[in-house]
Design a protein around this motif. Structure first.
Motif, PDB file in Angstrom:
ATOM      1  N   UNK A 223       0.834  -1.200   0.000  1.00 24.16           N
ATOM      2  CA  UNK A 223       0.000   0.000   0.000  1.00 24.16           C
ATOM      3  C   UNK A 223       0.872   1.255   0.000  1.00 24.16           C
ATOM      4  N   UNK A 224       0.565   2.206  -0.892  1.00 24.19           N
ATOM      5  CA  UNK A 224       1.300   3.474  -0.958  1.00 24.19           C
ATOM      6  C   UNK A 224       0.310   4.627  -1.000  1.00 24.19           C
ATOM      7  N   UNK A 225       0.706   5.745  -0.393  1.00 25.11           N
ATOM      8  CA  UNK A 225      -0.136   6.941  -0.404  1.00 25.11           C
ATOM      9  C   UNK A 225       0.769   8.165  -0.371  1.00 25.11           C
ATOM     10  N   UNK A 226       0.321   9.210  -1.042  1.00 20.77           N
ATOM     11  CA  UNK A 226       1.116  10.440  -1.060  1.00 20.77           C
ATOM     12  C   UNK A 226       0.225  11.622  -1.393  1.00 20.77           C
ATOM     13  N   UNK A 227       0.607  12.777  -0.866  1.00 22.41           N
ATOM     14  CA  UNK A 227      -0.031  14.026  -1.239  1.00 22.41           C
ATOM     15  C   UNK A 227      -1.394  14.250  -0.632  1.00 22.41           C
ATOM     16  N   UNK A 233       2.642  20.316  -4.250  1.00 21.32           N
ATOM     17  CA  UNK A 233       3.787  19.403  -4.114  1.00 21.32           C
ATOM     18  C   UNK A 233       3.587  18.602  -2.834  1.00 21.32           C
ATOM     19  N   UNK A 234       3.590  17.273  -2.908  1.00 20.76           N
ATOM     20  CA  UNK A 234       3.281  16.460  -1.728  1.00 20.76           C
ATOM     21  C   UNK A 234       4.296  16.648  -0.608  1.00 20.76           C
ATOM     22  N   UNK A 235       3.773  16.916   0.580  1.00 18.00           N
ATOM     23  CA  UNK A 235       4.648  17.084   1.749  1.00 18.00           C
ATOM     24  C   UNK A 235       4.830  15.778   2.512  1.00 18.00           C
ATOM     25  N   UNK A 236       4.029  14.764   2.222  1.00 19.82           N
ATOM     26  CA  UNK A 236       4.142  13.510   2.948  1.00 19.82           C
ATOM     27  C   UNK A 236       3.748  12.337   2.083  1.00 19.82           C
ATOM     28  N   UNK A 237       4.321  11.205   2.372  1.00 20.26           N
ATOM     29  CA  UNK A 237       3.994   9.972   1.665  1.00 20.26           C
ATOM     30  C   UNK A 237       4.356   8.801   2.564  1.00 20.26           C
ATOM     31  N   UNK A 238       3.748   7.655   2.289  1.00 23.39           N
ATOM     32  CA  UNK A 238       4.095   6.471   3.073  1.00 23.39           C
ATOM     33  C   UNK A 238       3.896   5.217   2.243  1.00 23.39           C
ATOM     34  N   UNK A 239       4.627   4.186   2.638  1.00 20.31           N
ATOM     35  CA  UNK A 239       4.647   2.927   1.913  1.00 20.31           C
ATOM     36  C   UNK A 239       4.650   1.783   2.916  1.00 20.31           C
ATOM     37  N   UNK A 240       3.826   0.761   2.652  1.00 16.06           N
ATOM     38  CA  UNK A 240       3.865  -0.463   3.445  1.00 16.06           C
ATOM     39  C   UNK A 240       4.640  -1.524   2.674  1.00 16.06           C
ATOM     40  N   UNK A 241       5.376  -2.338   3.407  1.00 16.91           N
ATOM     41  CA  UNK A 241       6.234  -3.345   2.783  1.00 16.91           C
ATOM     42  C   UNK A 241       6.013  -4.687   3.470  1.00 16.91           C
TER      43      UNK A 241
END
Length: 383
Positions: A223-227, A233-241
């Motif tokens: 799962x990925x999310x950003x902006x 301009x996106x100040x944050x984002x995150x990724x699950x691994x």
């Protein structure tokens, strides 16, 4: 055990028709009461009820001495409330169906009937948890404590294809990669921002490169999310691994590499959280028990069970992780775990129950034989 088949089926029906999705604490608590009722009826004694963070686990312990054998299972399922309306409990043409029947309520009933058939249960612990399907967050310490010092942990998870036992399971690690950038107007002055999406793209590629298919190591960005808005301009984002490994050395390698990730985009920062969730169940933890199961199956007139490696994890990973010999997949024979075609083969229930009973009895007798030998070597005196 063939004579027990009607009772086996009645008990499975009682468990399956009480829905128990992991996410619903009230449903899990209600299911625990059903398991406790059936278990008390078969074993003649009520279990301890252990509640952690609202999740209900059950434990039967027999005898005053140290535990020799741990039987392990769970009563929570992935099926949401209301699933019985679309997937009702049925037995037709030798096939039993219903939500959670294969994974793993039939396995719990097999354990109860196997123990009920034995004359002496001193040294046995039966632990039934209520959060396995969500990673065992509240039961992990309970499982590890119950397994420590045992000669064997027998896991009543569903069998692999064709009734094979699960002698290897991959370990699991879970991570979150958080990116902090800096917001700016995407049209007026994007150069003033630090694009968290671009940084996240670099990290996705770095994470993906850690996999090693040659040794069975998978590292999967999920799962990925950003902006926040399309013109910022996106100040944050995150990724699950999600990480799966066959050996503990690989789990350690990936963990070190994940926590060594560094930002590529100037001004961006990273935060990596998470780590190993379950250690791998390696073949060395299962080999001797598989051989013992094959010998016992032959004595029972059953075909020798095969051992296979599977990608999914179970609470057997925890028992192997504390050094306890572990044999998994001793539950129902069938298929379709978590799927619309979940089912159990009725004809296999008696033989599976007989094999579990024989394994428990054999491990207990081996322990008692060792104790007798030790006593004799001391001249018959207790230490």
């Amino acid at each position: 055990m063939r004579a027990r088949l009607p009772a086996l089926l009645a008990d499975i029906e009682e468990l399956v028709t009480c829905e128990s999705p992991s996410s619903d604490l009230a449903a899990v608590a209600a299911s625990a009461e059903v398991v406790a009722r059936v278990g008390t009826r078969r074993l003649g004694v009520a279990p301890e009820r252990i509640v952690h963070a609202g999740r209900t686990h059950l434990r039967w312990r027999f005898g005053d001495g140290p535990a020799r054998v741990l039987l392990l299972g769970h009563h929570d399922t992935v099926w949401p409330l209301g699933s019985l309306a679309t997937h009702p409990y049925t037995v037709d043409g030798g096939v039993l169906r219903g939500p959670g029947c294969f994974d793993m309520k039939a396995g719990l009933v097999i354990a109860l009937h196997a123990l009920a058939a034995l004359p002496d249960l001193a040294g046995v612990t039966l632990l039934v948890t209520g959060d396995e399907e969500v990673g065992s967050p509240t039961s992990r310490e309970l499982i590890c404590s119950a397994a420590s010092g045992c000669a064997a942990a027998l896991v009543l998870e569903a069998a692999a294809e064709g009734g094979a036992l699960k002698t290897e399971r991959k370990g699991v690690s879970l991570y979150r990669v958080g990116v902090t950038g800096r917001a700016a107007h995407a049209g007026l002055e994007p150069w003033r921002g630090v694009n968290a999406t671009v940084e996240l793209a670099h990290q996705v590629l770095a994470v993906d490169a850690l996999a090693d298919p040659a040794v069975g190591t998978t590292v999967t960005p999920t799962v990925a999310a950003a902006g926040s808005t399309t013109n910022t301009v996106p100040a944050g984002a995150e990724l699950s691994v999600d990480v799966r490994v066959a050996a503990i050395a690989e789990q350690q390698r990936i963990d070190a590499a994940m926590h060594a990730l560094r930002p590529v985009v100037g001004g961006a920062t990273l935060e990596v959280t998470g780590g190993p969730n379950r250690p791998p169940l390696e073949a060395s933890a299962s080999g001797p028990l598989l051989a013992r199961a094959a010998t016992l199956a032959s004595a029972l007139g059953l075909p020798p069970p095969r051992g296979v490696a599977v990608g999914g994890a179970s609470d057997g990973n925890f028992t192997a992780g504390v050094g306890t010999p572990t044999l998994d997949g001793l539950g129902a024979v069938g298929g379709g775990a978590h799927a619309d075609d979940e089912h159990v083969l009725v004809a296999e229930l008696p033989s599976r129950t007989a094999l579990v009973a024989a394994l428990v009895a054999d491990v207990l007798e081996s322990g008692r034989g060792s104790a007798r030998t030790a006593t004799a070597s001391r001249g018959g005196r207790s230490s």
